[in-house]
Design an enzyme around this catalytic site. Structure first.
Site, mmCIF file in Angstrom:
data_model
loop_
_atom_site.group_PDB
_atom_site.id
_atom_site.type_symbol
_atom_site.label_atom_id
_atom_site.label_comp_id
_atom_site.label_asym_id
_atom_site.label_seq_id
_atom_site.Cartn_x
_atom_site.Cartn_y
_atom_site.Cartn_z
ATOM 1 C CB CYS A 129 5.133 6.309 24.994
ATOM 2 S SG CYS A 129 4.124 4.605 25.372
ATOM 3 C CG HIS A 237 2.271 8.786 28.072
ATOM 4 N ND1 HIS A 237 2.262 9.346 26.663
ATOM 5 C CD2 HIS A 237 2.538 7.504 27.992
ATOM 6 C CE1 HIS A 237 2.189 8.012 26.031
ATOM 7 N NE2 HIS A 237 2.413 7.155 26.945
ATOM 8 C CD GLU A 239 2.265 12.805 26.873
ATOM 9 O OE1 GLU A 239 1.418 11.970 26.590
ATOM 10 O OE2 GLU A 239 3.316 12.513 27.199
#
Length: 269
Positions: A129, A237, A239
């Site tokens: 990001c 994202h 993660e």
């Protein structure tokens, strides 16, 4: 007693060795105010993503941008991880005037220094990001400061009124470009859905970067550095609940594998 102490030491060392055999991954922190105190933090989801992929995350304070400290740090790192953030880069870094109201100048300075070091030393790098945007700017590119002001683009921001789990739900499709790093990490997968929680995006790329994926509106969603073992930036994202999604696992494990290869290369030199 001495024999017991030696055995205990060897036992602890054996256990800790399993931890410290992992690649050491520097994770950039963000500066924010908590109850009137300036604080540097990194969200737990990023640390967990590195741990789950097999790395050992180490949070990096902004003061490490100082050249002497940075040069001391770099030989100890096996990878660099640039997480997302609510803040945006200051626009003077890519040739525009004005300020961002949610700027984090210390993060700008450290991230740009780490990217330059990763390119020079060929240290594996994974950027998410804001991290992708830092990678774009560090290599001579520019950003859209307000994607919502450009009608050709989808709405890429999250709905802050929704629960967090829904904010991170898949939002739009991306198309993988052939022949790049992403296509090697996920062979046979040409399109997939990603979450979307960003207000800025890549406008132009410098000559060091190649496009790895685009959204259906044409916005760049992933980039990599030419002739680098692993320098990948993604706008979504991975993660978030990374161990639950095969795509996220492949990206993060690919990063850690590149870090392991970097360790092996350092030992050969």
């Amino acid at each position: 007693m001495e024999e017991f102490g030696n055995n205990l030491f060897q036992y602890v060392r054996a256990i800790m060795g399993n931890i410290f055999d992992r690649p050491l991954i520097g994770v950039v922190m963000c500066r924010n105010s908590i109850k009137g105190h300036w604080t540097q933090t990194v969200q737990e989801k990023y640390l967990n993503a590195v741990l789950n992929a097999g790395g050992l995350p180490i949070a990096l304070p902004h003061a490490l941008a100082e050249p002497e400290l940075l040069n001391t740090l770099l030989p100890k790192l096996d990878g660099i991880f640039l997480p997302g953030s609510p803040s945006n880069m200051q626009p003077h870094h890519y040739g525009e005037n004005g300020d961002e109201p949610d700027a984090d100048p210390g993060r700008d300075e450290l991230s740009l220094a780490l990217i330059n070091a990763a390119l020079e030393r060929r240290i594996p790098l994974f950027a998410i990001c804001r991290g992708l945007q830092e990678l774009v700017v560090a290599t001579g590119g520019t950003l859209y400061r307000r994607l919502c002001e450009h009608p050709q683009f989808l709405e890429h921001r999250e709905d802050a009124e929704l629960p967090v789990e829904q904010q991170y739900a898949p939002s739009h499709e991306v198309q993988v470009q052939e022949g790049g790093l992403l296509s090697k990490l996920i062979p046979g997968c040409n399109t997939f859905w990603v979450n979307s929680l960003h207000g800025q995006g890549a406008r132009t790329l410098g000559p060091l970067l190649r496009v790895e994926a685009r959204a259906q509106d044409g916005l760049v969603e992933a980039v990599s550095v030419h002739d680098h073992p692993y320098a990948l930036g993604v706008q979504w994202h991975p993660e978030w609940n990374s161990s639950e999604y095969a795509l996220s696992r492949l990206l993060l494990e690919g990063f850690i594998t590149a870090c392991q290869h970097y360790i092996a290369e350092k030992k050969r030199l």
